[in-house]
Design an enzyme around this catalytic site. Structure first.
Site, PDB file in Angstrom:
ATOM      1  N   LYS A  88      -3.808 -11.281  -9.331  1.00  9.19           N
ATOM      2  CA  LYS A  88      -4.595 -11.927  -8.283  1.00  9.19           C
ATOM      3  C   LYS A  88      -5.984 -11.290  -8.232  1.00  9.19           C
ATOM      4  O   LYS A  88      -6.111 -10.065  -8.283  1.00  9.19           O
ATOM      5  CB  LYS A  88      -3.886 -11.709  -6.930  1.00  9.19           C
ATOM      6  CG  LYS A  88      -4.688 -12.221  -5.730  1.00  9.19           C
ATOM      7  CD  LYS A  88      -4.146 -11.671  -4.405  1.00  9.19           C
ATOM      8  CE  LYS A  88      -5.169 -10.778  -3.727  1.00  9.19           C
ATOM      9  NZ  LYS A  88      -5.678 -11.185  -2.440  1.00  9.19           N
ATOM     10  N   LYS A 111       0.838  -1.211   0.000  1.00  9.83           N
ATOM     11  CA  LYS A 111       0.000   0.000   0.000  1.00  9.83           C
ATOM     12  C   LYS A 111       0.866   1.252   0.000  1.00  9.83           C
ATOM     13  O   LYS A 111       0.601   2.186  -0.731  1.00  9.83           O
ATOM     14  CB  LYS A 111      -0.938   0.012   1.216  1.00  9.83           C
ATOM     15  CG  LYS A 111      -1.926  -1.144   1.205  1.00  9.83           C
ATOM     16  CD  LYS A 111      -3.364  -0.693   1.343  1.00  9.83           C
ATOM     17  CE  LYS A 111      -4.377  -1.762   0.969  1.00  9.83           C
ATOM     18  NZ  LYS A 111      -4.219  -3.071   1.614  1.00  9.83           N
ATOM     19  N   LYS A 137     -10.733  -7.454  -4.586  1.00 14.37           N
ATOM     20  CA  LYS A 137     -11.634  -6.299  -4.577  1.00 14.37           C
ATOM     21  C   LYS A 137     -10.867  -5.024  -4.892  1.00 14.37           C
ATOM     22  O   LYS A 137     -11.357  -4.141  -5.566  1.00 14.37           O
ATOM     23  CB  LYS A 137     -12.261  -6.152  -3.184  1.00 14.37           C
ATOM     24  CG  LYS A 137     -13.453  -7.037  -2.960  1.00 14.37           C
ATOM     25  CD  LYS A 137     -13.782  -7.152  -1.466  1.00 14.37           C
ATOM     26  CE  LYS A 137     -13.124  -8.374  -0.867  1.00 14.37           C
ATOM     27  NZ  LYS A 137     -13.379  -8.608   0.547  1.00 14.37           N
TER      28      LYS A 137
HETATM   29  P1  ADP Z   1      -9.521  -9.046  -1.389  1.00 13.23           P
HETATM   30  O1  ADP Z   1      -8.105  -9.202  -1.892  1.00 13.23           O
HETATM   31  O2  ADP Z   1     -10.502  -9.177  -2.483  1.00 13.23           O
HETATM   32  O3  ADP Z   1      -9.704  -7.803  -0.555  1.00 13.23           O
HETATM   33  P2  ADP Z   1      -9.486 -10.402   1.135  1.00 13.23           P
HETATM   34  O4  ADP Z   1      -8.115  -9.866   1.387  1.00 13.23           O
HETATM   35  O5  ADP Z   1     -10.639  -9.850   1.889  1.00 13.23           O
HETATM   36  O6  ADP Z   1      -9.781 -10.282  -0.426  1.00 13.23           O
HETATM   37  O7  ADP Z   1      -9.421 -11.970   1.306  1.00 13.23           O
HETATM   38  C1  ADP Z   1     -10.292 -12.785   2.064  1.00 13.23           C
HETATM   39  C2  ADP Z   1      -9.809 -14.223   1.991  1.00 13.23           C
HETATM   40  O8  ADP Z   1      -9.873 -14.696   0.646  1.00 13.23           O
HETATM   41  C3  ADP Z   1      -8.351 -14.395   2.425  1.00 13.23           C
HETATM   42  O9  ADP Z   1      -8.199 -15.627   3.096  1.00 13.23           O
HETATM   43  C4  ADP Z   1      -7.605 -14.393   1.133  1.00 13.23           C
HETATM   44  O10 ADP Z   1      -6.378 -15.083   1.224  1.00 13.23           O
HETATM   45  C5  ADP Z   1      -8.587 -15.099   0.201  1.00 13.23           C
HETATM   46  N1  ADP Z   1      -8.400 -14.612  -1.170  1.00 13.23           N
HETATM   47  C6  ADP Z   1      -8.704 -13.382  -1.649  1.00 13.23           C
HETATM   48  N2  ADP Z   1      -8.395 -13.267  -2.946  1.00 13.23           N
HETATM   49  C7  ADP Z   1      -7.878 -14.460  -3.318  1.00 13.23           C
HETATM   50  C8  ADP Z   1      -7.384 -14.983  -4.559  1.00 13.23           C
HETATM   51  N3  ADP Z   1      -7.377 -14.259  -5.668  1.00 13.23           N
HETATM   52  N4  ADP Z   1      -6.933 -16.245  -4.563  1.00 13.23           N
HETATM   53  C9  ADP Z   1      -6.950 -17.016  -3.443  1.00 13.23           C
HETATM   54  N5  ADP Z   1      -7.413 -16.588  -2.251  1.00 13.23           N
HETATM   55  C10 ADP Z   1      -7.866 -15.328  -2.177  1.00 13.23           C
END
Ligand code: ADP
Ligand code: TRP
Length: 321
Positions: free
Chosen positions: A189, A110, A192
């Site tokens: 990846k 970030k 959101k």
């Molecule tokens: P985002 O990156 O969309 O904000 P979060 O950080 O809230 O998602 O992730 C919530 C859960 O989902 C975590 O355990 C994270 O490791 C998993 N996760 C999020 N995006 C992925 C992805 N592209 N592939 C695998 N796991 C993911």
């Protein structure tokens, strides 16, 4: 075995969340004593809209229950219903070296993008450590991007145990390597924060459009594609389609004469079918919100009973009691 994981209510849940965290967590609920929560305190570091937080919390609850979380087997709750997490966070903060937090990728990422960060975001691995340690968790199912945070939790637990005597269980991350990183529509990846998500639930037309927008190279349908297994739509298809269907699409791409439009159509159909049952269940739950609120209330009561005991242990060990 005590299993614990959390997910932030910071927006609609997507295929990365589902395959990286939700499905492994749901499968593990048969193998131990599972605690799953909606990390609303965490969402405060990046979401500053109260109405959106309320709505997202309910949506995450609906999504998780629709996808198969069974509140009879798992304790399912909202983080802020157990304020003990915050007290433990302070206790842990005071023994957490700054350097440990400064090394966290999510924080470094970030700052390197020039995103202004608040203290909550910097300190968030300590809250996550509190979330995990306060339930004596052994196993934490998460996607690969959260692995470092679980390692930080381990370091903090070990440090506390050394300073004040053995108090906390040292947990382990559980990462499914085959779905460690689910790719988004742009190949990065799925996240959101990158605007490249395909949601689990939503309106058919908009979701079809997202699937059709997955970025491809410029090869014509006729050209053979020997690298078909590296294609992002193929990677997603492998997750949502039966193995033989995914294999046959991959072979057609390799042979040539099968275009990316057809690939994406196959992906959309299989994705839509994959969640058909969950979609129906979600509709039912939407009509029964009292039940959803009751599940969260009961989960919070059960979680709090455990959390208050472990917090007391930490207070006693550190001389607060
Ligand atoms: P985002 O990156 O969309 O904000 P979060 O950080 O809230 O998602 O992730 C919530 C859960 O989902 C975590 O355990 C994270 O490791 C998993 N996760 C999020 N995006 C992925 C992805 N592209 N592939 C695998 N796991 C993911
Ligand atoms: N930090 C996790 C995420 O953004 C969510 C989370 C908060 C979590 N506390 C946790 C996950 C404890 C596992 C265990 O995805």
């Amino acid at each position: 075995m005590r299993i614990l994981s959390g997910i932030q209510p910071s927006g609609a849940l997507h295929l990365g969340n589902f395959f990286g965290m939700m499905r492994p967590a749901i499968e593990l609920q048969n193998q131990g004593d599972a605690y799953y929560f909606i990390a609303d305190y965490h969402s405060m570091t990046s979401l500053f809209d109260a109405a959106a937080r309320r709505k997202n919390c309910l949506d995450v609850a609906l999504d998780f229950l629709a996808c198969g979380l069974d509140p009879k087997r798992s304790v399912f709750f909202r983080q802020s219903d157990v304020p003990e997490h915050c007290e433990l966070m302070w206790i842990l903060s005071a023994i957490t070296p700054m350097g440990l937090l400064e090394r966290c990728h999510s924080y470094k990422d970030k700052t390197s993008r020039g995103i202004p960060i608040n203290h909550g975001l910097f300190a968030y691995p300590v809250l996550m450590a509190a979330d995990i340690l306060i339930y004596d968790s052994n196993v934490v199912p998460v996607g690969r991007d959260q692995k470092q945070h679980v390692e930080v939790t381990r370091d903090i637990a070990i440090k506390f145990n050394e300073a004040y005597g053995t108090t906390f269980v040292v947990p382990e991350p559980r990462i499914r390597e085959e779905v460690a990183v689910v790719p988004g529509t742009d190949g990065q990846k799925m996240s959101k924060s990158y605007g490249n998500t395909i949601e689990i639930f939503g309106e058919e037309k908009a979701l079809r459009k997202k699937v059709m927008s997955i970025v491809m190279d410029s090869r014509t349908p006729d050209e053979p594609k020997p690298d078909a297994d590296q294609n992002n739509a193929v990677k997603l298809l492998q997750l949502v389609a039966p193995a033989d269907v995914a294999k046959s699409v991959e072979e057609k791409l390799r042979a040539g004469g099968f275009g990316y439009g057809d690939l994406k159509k196959a992906l959309f159909e299989n994705y839509w079918n994959f969640f058909a049952e969950a979609r129906a269940r979600r509709k039912e739950l939407e009509g029964n919100l009292d039940y959803v609120h009751a599940v969260l209330k009961e989960g919070a009561d059960r979680a709090r009973a455990v959390a208050s005991k472990v917090l007391k242990r930490a207070r006693q060990a550190s001389g607060l009691e």
